[in-house]
Design a protein around this motif. Structure first.
Motif, PDB file in Angstrom:
ATOM      1  N   ALA A  76       0.834  -1.206   0.000  1.00 28.79           N
ATOM      2  CA  ALA A  76       0.000   0.000   0.000  1.00 28.79           C
ATOM      3  C   ALA A  76       0.866   1.253   0.000  1.00 28.79           C
ATOM      4  O   ALA A  76       0.552   2.254  -0.671  1.00 28.79           O
ATOM      5  CB  ALA A  76      -0.920  -0.007   1.210  1.00 28.79           C
ATOM      6  N   ALA A  77       1.974   1.214   0.723  1.00 25.00           N
ATOM      7  CA  ALA A  77       2.892   2.367   0.775  1.00 25.00           C
ATOM      8  C   ALA A  77       3.484   2.636  -0.607  1.00 25.00           C
ATOM      9  O   ALA A  77       3.601   3.795  -1.047  1.00 25.00           O
ATOM     10  CB  ALA A  77       3.994   2.114   1.791  1.00 25.00           C
ATOM     11  N   SER A  78       3.853   1.553  -1.309  1.00 21.46           N
ATOM     12  CA  SER A  78       4.429   1.723  -2.649  1.00 21.46           C
ATOM     13  C   SER A  78       3.413   2.265  -3.631  1.00 21.46           C
ATOM     14  O   SER A  78       3.710   3.142  -4.455  1.00 21.46           O
ATOM     15  CB  SER A  78       4.986   0.380  -3.150  1.00 21.46           C
ATOM     16  OG  SER A  78       6.049  -0.066  -2.340  1.00 21.46           O
ATOM     17  N   VAL A  79       2.179   1.736  -3.546  1.00 22.90           N
ATOM     18  CA  VAL A  79       1.125   2.231  -4.438  1.00 22.90           C
ATOM     19  C   VAL A  79       0.789   3.685  -4.113  1.00 22.90           C
ATOM     20  O   VAL A  79       0.560   4.509  -5.009  1.00 22.90           O
ATOM     21  CB  VAL A  79      -0.141   1.352  -4.328  1.00 22.90           C
ATOM     22  CG1 VAL A  79      -1.303   1.977  -5.111  1.00 22.90           C
ATOM     23  CG2 VAL A  79       0.133  -0.042  -4.842  1.00 22.90           C
ATOM     24  N   LEU A  80       0.795   4.010  -2.848  1.00 23.61           N
ATOM     25  CA  LEU A  80       0.531   5.389  -2.426  1.00 23.61           C
ATOM     26  C   LEU A  80       1.576   6.327  -3.019  1.00 23.61           C
ATOM     27  O   LEU A  80       1.242   7.416  -3.517  1.00 23.61           O
ATOM     28  CB  LEU A  80       0.552   5.464  -0.898  1.00 23.61           C
ATOM     29  CG  LEU A  80       0.258   6.846  -0.288  1.00 23.61           C
ATOM     30  CD1 LEU A  80      -1.221   7.193  -0.447  1.00 23.61           C
ATOM     31  CD2 LEU A  80       0.644   6.864   1.191  1.00 23.61           C
TER      32      LEU A  80
END
Length: 780
Positions: A718-722
């Protein structure tokens, strides 16, 4: 014995200078030296020694005392510099001038000076004009004999003047004449300065013959010289007598490689280029073909008696009721006629008062000299006075040239430089800065410091004064144009980039130019506004002028970086030209007071009262910012809580010294860059900061997840997609689009209740591939 003589000679050479030096020293040494009294015993106040001046004369200068130097000056024998005329003429002919076509300008300028002199004399004595009241220059080409004749009805030269003016290199007859009559007279039109222009004729001629008749000499004389023997020239009384009446005839026996100057068209082109605005008319002996009707050969051969017999026969016929009249038959033939054609029929418009010139006259003059079929947007006609006096005429064309920002145009100026109405150059870029290269016009001055060839300017403070005044007049022309909204829009659409380039390059006029800029804004997307308009509409408490750069107006307008500003009612300039951000970085403040703020960079300050609240949020979300910094350590330098986001979970900004998204896009599009530039680019683009929205549910959920388990793999994804979403949303480009696509596919699988790690059915792909191969074989 021979060896002894040689040895004695050697000793003489070695010791004679030393002996001479000692003798000289003894001869010049003072014999009576008076000791100065003890100053300590003097009962006088402290003051400068009365003998200070005398002692200073003993101080050595260049190895000699002042007394010795005076002796050298008084007793030294004086000699004149000697020159090898052959080599000197070669230098003058081949080194002073970059183009040999200059010779015609020089000869016409000399003729103009001669005409001015006789005109000046005629003001007080009309009789000097005699039987030749016409003041003119005539040029005639003799193709058969390979000779070019230039004739003027000017003051002419006596035998002595031919020797002094043409026989002495760098002897200017015009300069001597000006000094003779005084500087208070009306002599501004005199062109000659250096006394070498005449010798440019040897650029194209093997032999030069000058016939001249002056009112001060009852006889006409001929001066002649050749390039084969430049050490000599001859002066002789003209055996033809007084054929000129008054004036000078220069006959150039052209070289074989100068045959191009035997063309009337070529000569006319050079006159229009260099001498179109000379005070006196310039005529060229030109041929033209005209059609002429003549009697046919049959009518020409018909005899008069045949006509009489025909008439008798007609009258004898009784049954003929009407007389038959025969019309003579004619035929058209082409005939060559010669006439004196006036070449310089365009008058120097700038020498007249502006009050006497109509707008149509200004426009027509512009079209004639720049070969443009459209009227200019505006013009400025002015006279500068003070340390340097000159007249200027500037135009703004209706549209830019195709090569305005190309290398060829960058080193070129469309400002034509004249000295006393004689064209000098339009290749001197230092007369106007490069950002004003689109401005066309001319400058005419009597004070320009030209080099000897009068082709280029010397570096001089006069040039800086002219440049400064021309630039100020051009900017004043833009300012006046800004009051006309319709015309200014036409101007700004074509030349706004030049104004912005001027802000980058011209620090002296930066404030003036900034007031001419116009940009679209969030509140004014249909019509661009000025900085002044923006300041008038600023909200109470707003501390800066906000702007954001991007590729299109729509992409900048919808950027998440504007969310909080728009919510507060602040306006934001939307800048889409590549030069816009460079321009804003240089400006820093508007009118030296209000700071420009790039919304695409960190530390956006909105209101003081939000500081405490933001500090508490930073403390609350510190676990998440630390976690994101660890996960994204190779991609961002900092993660912080944002004060600019309202509906977007995260956004990416640059550091204060880093590149914004727009600048990074521009740098990547550069076709040429060296290794040093790439290193700078790599450093600047690495200074990215991820800002998170503490009020967004995604951010709150991430904080909750990592608080419970900071090793949660879904939180890492999720952090990478964010981050990837923030990159795209903020106007940056993804470094690894394949990984971003892979993460999106996983999220899509989860949303469809599929296993994100499920493998692809490779067997099915192979089976389908085998079936296709079989079908192809069957077809064959």
């Amino acid at each position: 014995m021979d060896k002894l003589i040689l040895f004695l000679a050697f000793l003489t050479l070695v010791f004679l200078p030393a002996i001479s030096y000692v003798c000289h020293a003894e001869a010049t040494a003072p014999t009576d030296v008076e000791l100065e009294p003890d100053l300590k015993q003097e009962k006088v106040p402290l003051k400068t020694d009365d003998n200070t001046v005398a002692r200073e004369e003993q101080v050595a200068k260049d190895g000699f005392s002042i007394a010795e130097q005076r002796l050298i000056d008084e007793k030294g024998q004086k000699y004149q510099f000697q020159a090898e005329i052959n080599r000197l003429m070669g230098i003058i002919i081949n080194s002073l001038y970059s183009s040999r076509e200059i010779f015609l300008r020089e000869v016409i300028s000399n003729a103009s000076d001669a005409l001015d002199k006789i005109r000046y004399q005629s003001l007080t004595d009309k009789s000097v004009l005699g039987s030749l009241p016409q003041l003119e220059i005539k040029i005639k080409i003799d193709k058969e004999n390979n000779i070019l004749h230039i004739r003027d009805t000017g003051v002419g030269m006596t035998r002595d003047e031919l020797i002094n003016n043409l026989g002495k290199i760098a002897q200017s007859g015009t300069r001597d004449w000006i000094e003779k009559i005084g500087t208070g007279s009306d002599i501004d039109s005199q062109i000659g300065q250096f006394g070498v222009g005449f010798y440019s004729t040897f650029l194209v001629a093997d032999r030069v013959t000058v016939s001249s008749k002056s009112n001060d000499d009852p006889k006409q004389h001929i001066w002649s010289s050749s390039s084969e023997n430049p050490n000599n020239y001859s002066v002789v009384e003209d055996p033809r007598g007084n054929t000129l009446g008054r004036g000078t005839l220069i006959s150039l026996h052209l070289r074989e490689d100068a045959s191009e100057f035997l063309s009337e068209t070529k000569i006319s082109e050079l006159i229009n280029h260099y001498s179109a605005y000379i005070n006196f008319p310039i005529y060229v002996w030109t041929s033209k073909e005209i059609e002429k009707e003549i009697l046919s050969e049959e009518d020409l051969e018909k005899k008069p008696e045949d006509k009489e017999e025909s008439e008798v026969e007609i009258t004898e016929e009784e049954d003929e009721e009407e007389e038959v009249s025969e019309t003579p038959k004619t035929t058209k033939v082409k005939e060559t006629v010669w006439s004196w054609d006036l070449i310089n029929n365009t008058k120097p418009l700038w020498t007249r008062k502006s009050s006497e010139i109509s707008e149509e006259d200004y426009n027509n003059f512009y079209k004639s000299i720049y070969k443009d079929n459209k009227d200019p947007i505006t013009y400025s006609h002015f006279t500068a006075e003070g340390d340097v006096e000159f007249t200027g005429l500037l135009y703004i064309p209706s549209e830019p040239s195709n090569d305005l920002f190309q290398g060829t145009q960058a080193n070129k100026s469309d400002i034509k430089l004249y000295v006393r109405r004689v064209f000098i150059t339009d290749q001197f870029k230092d007369i106007i800065p490069s950002y004003l290269a689109f401005v066309k016009g001319l400058v005419d001055s009597n004070d320009l410091p030209l080099n000897v060839s009068r082709e280029t300017l010397q570096q001089h403070k006069t040039l800086n004064v002219i440049k400064k005044k021309v630039v100020r007049k051009a900017i004043a022309m833009f300012q006046e144009l800004a009051s006309n909204e319709e015309k200014y829009k036409e101007f700004y659409d074509n030349f706004s980039t030049n104004l912005k380039l001027g802000i980058v390059e011209d620090s002296a006029n930066r404030t003036r130019l900034s007031k001419l800029l116009r940009f679209y804004s969030y509140k004014h997307e249909d019509k661009p506004i000025s900085f002044s308009d923006y300041v008038d509409e600023m909200k109470e408490g707003q501390e800066g002028i906000y702007f954001l750069g991007g590729e299109t107006i729509e992409s900048v307008r919808t950027s998440p970086l504007l969310e909080k500003l728009v919510k507060k009612g602040y306006d934001v300039f939307l800048m889409t030209e590549p030069i816009d951000e460079y321009c804003m970085q240089v400006l820093d403040k508007y009118d030296g007071k209000i700071k420009f703020v790039n919304v695409g960079k960190e530390d956006l300050k909105l209101e003081e009262k939000e500081k405490d609240k933001l500090k508490n949020l930073e403390e609350e979300f510190k676990p998440l910012t630390d976690y994101l910094k660890k996960i994204l350590s190779t991609r961002v330098t900092k993660v912080k809580v944002s004060n600019r986001l309202t509906s977007t979970p995260a956004a990416l900004v640059s550091s204060s010294w880093g590149m914004s998204a727009n600048m990074e896009r521009i740098w990547k599009s550069q076709a040429l860059s060296d290794q040093r530039a790439r290193k700078q680019y790599s450093y600047s683009t690495g200074q990215k900061i991820l800002e998170i929205n503490p009020y967004h549910p995604i951010i709150k959920n991430l904080l909750s997840r990592i608080s419970n388990d900071d090793e949660d793999p879904r939180a890492e994804d999720a952090a990478s997609v964010l981050y990837d979403a923030a990159v795209l949303n903020s106007g940056y480009a993804l470094d690894e689009p394949t990984e971003f696509a892979s993460r999106v596919h996983k999220m899509l699988a989860v949303s469809l209740n599929l296993d994100p790690d499920a493998e692809v059915d490779i067997d099915g792909i192979e089976s389908e591939s085998n079936t296709e191969d079989t079908n192809e074989k069957d077809e064959l």
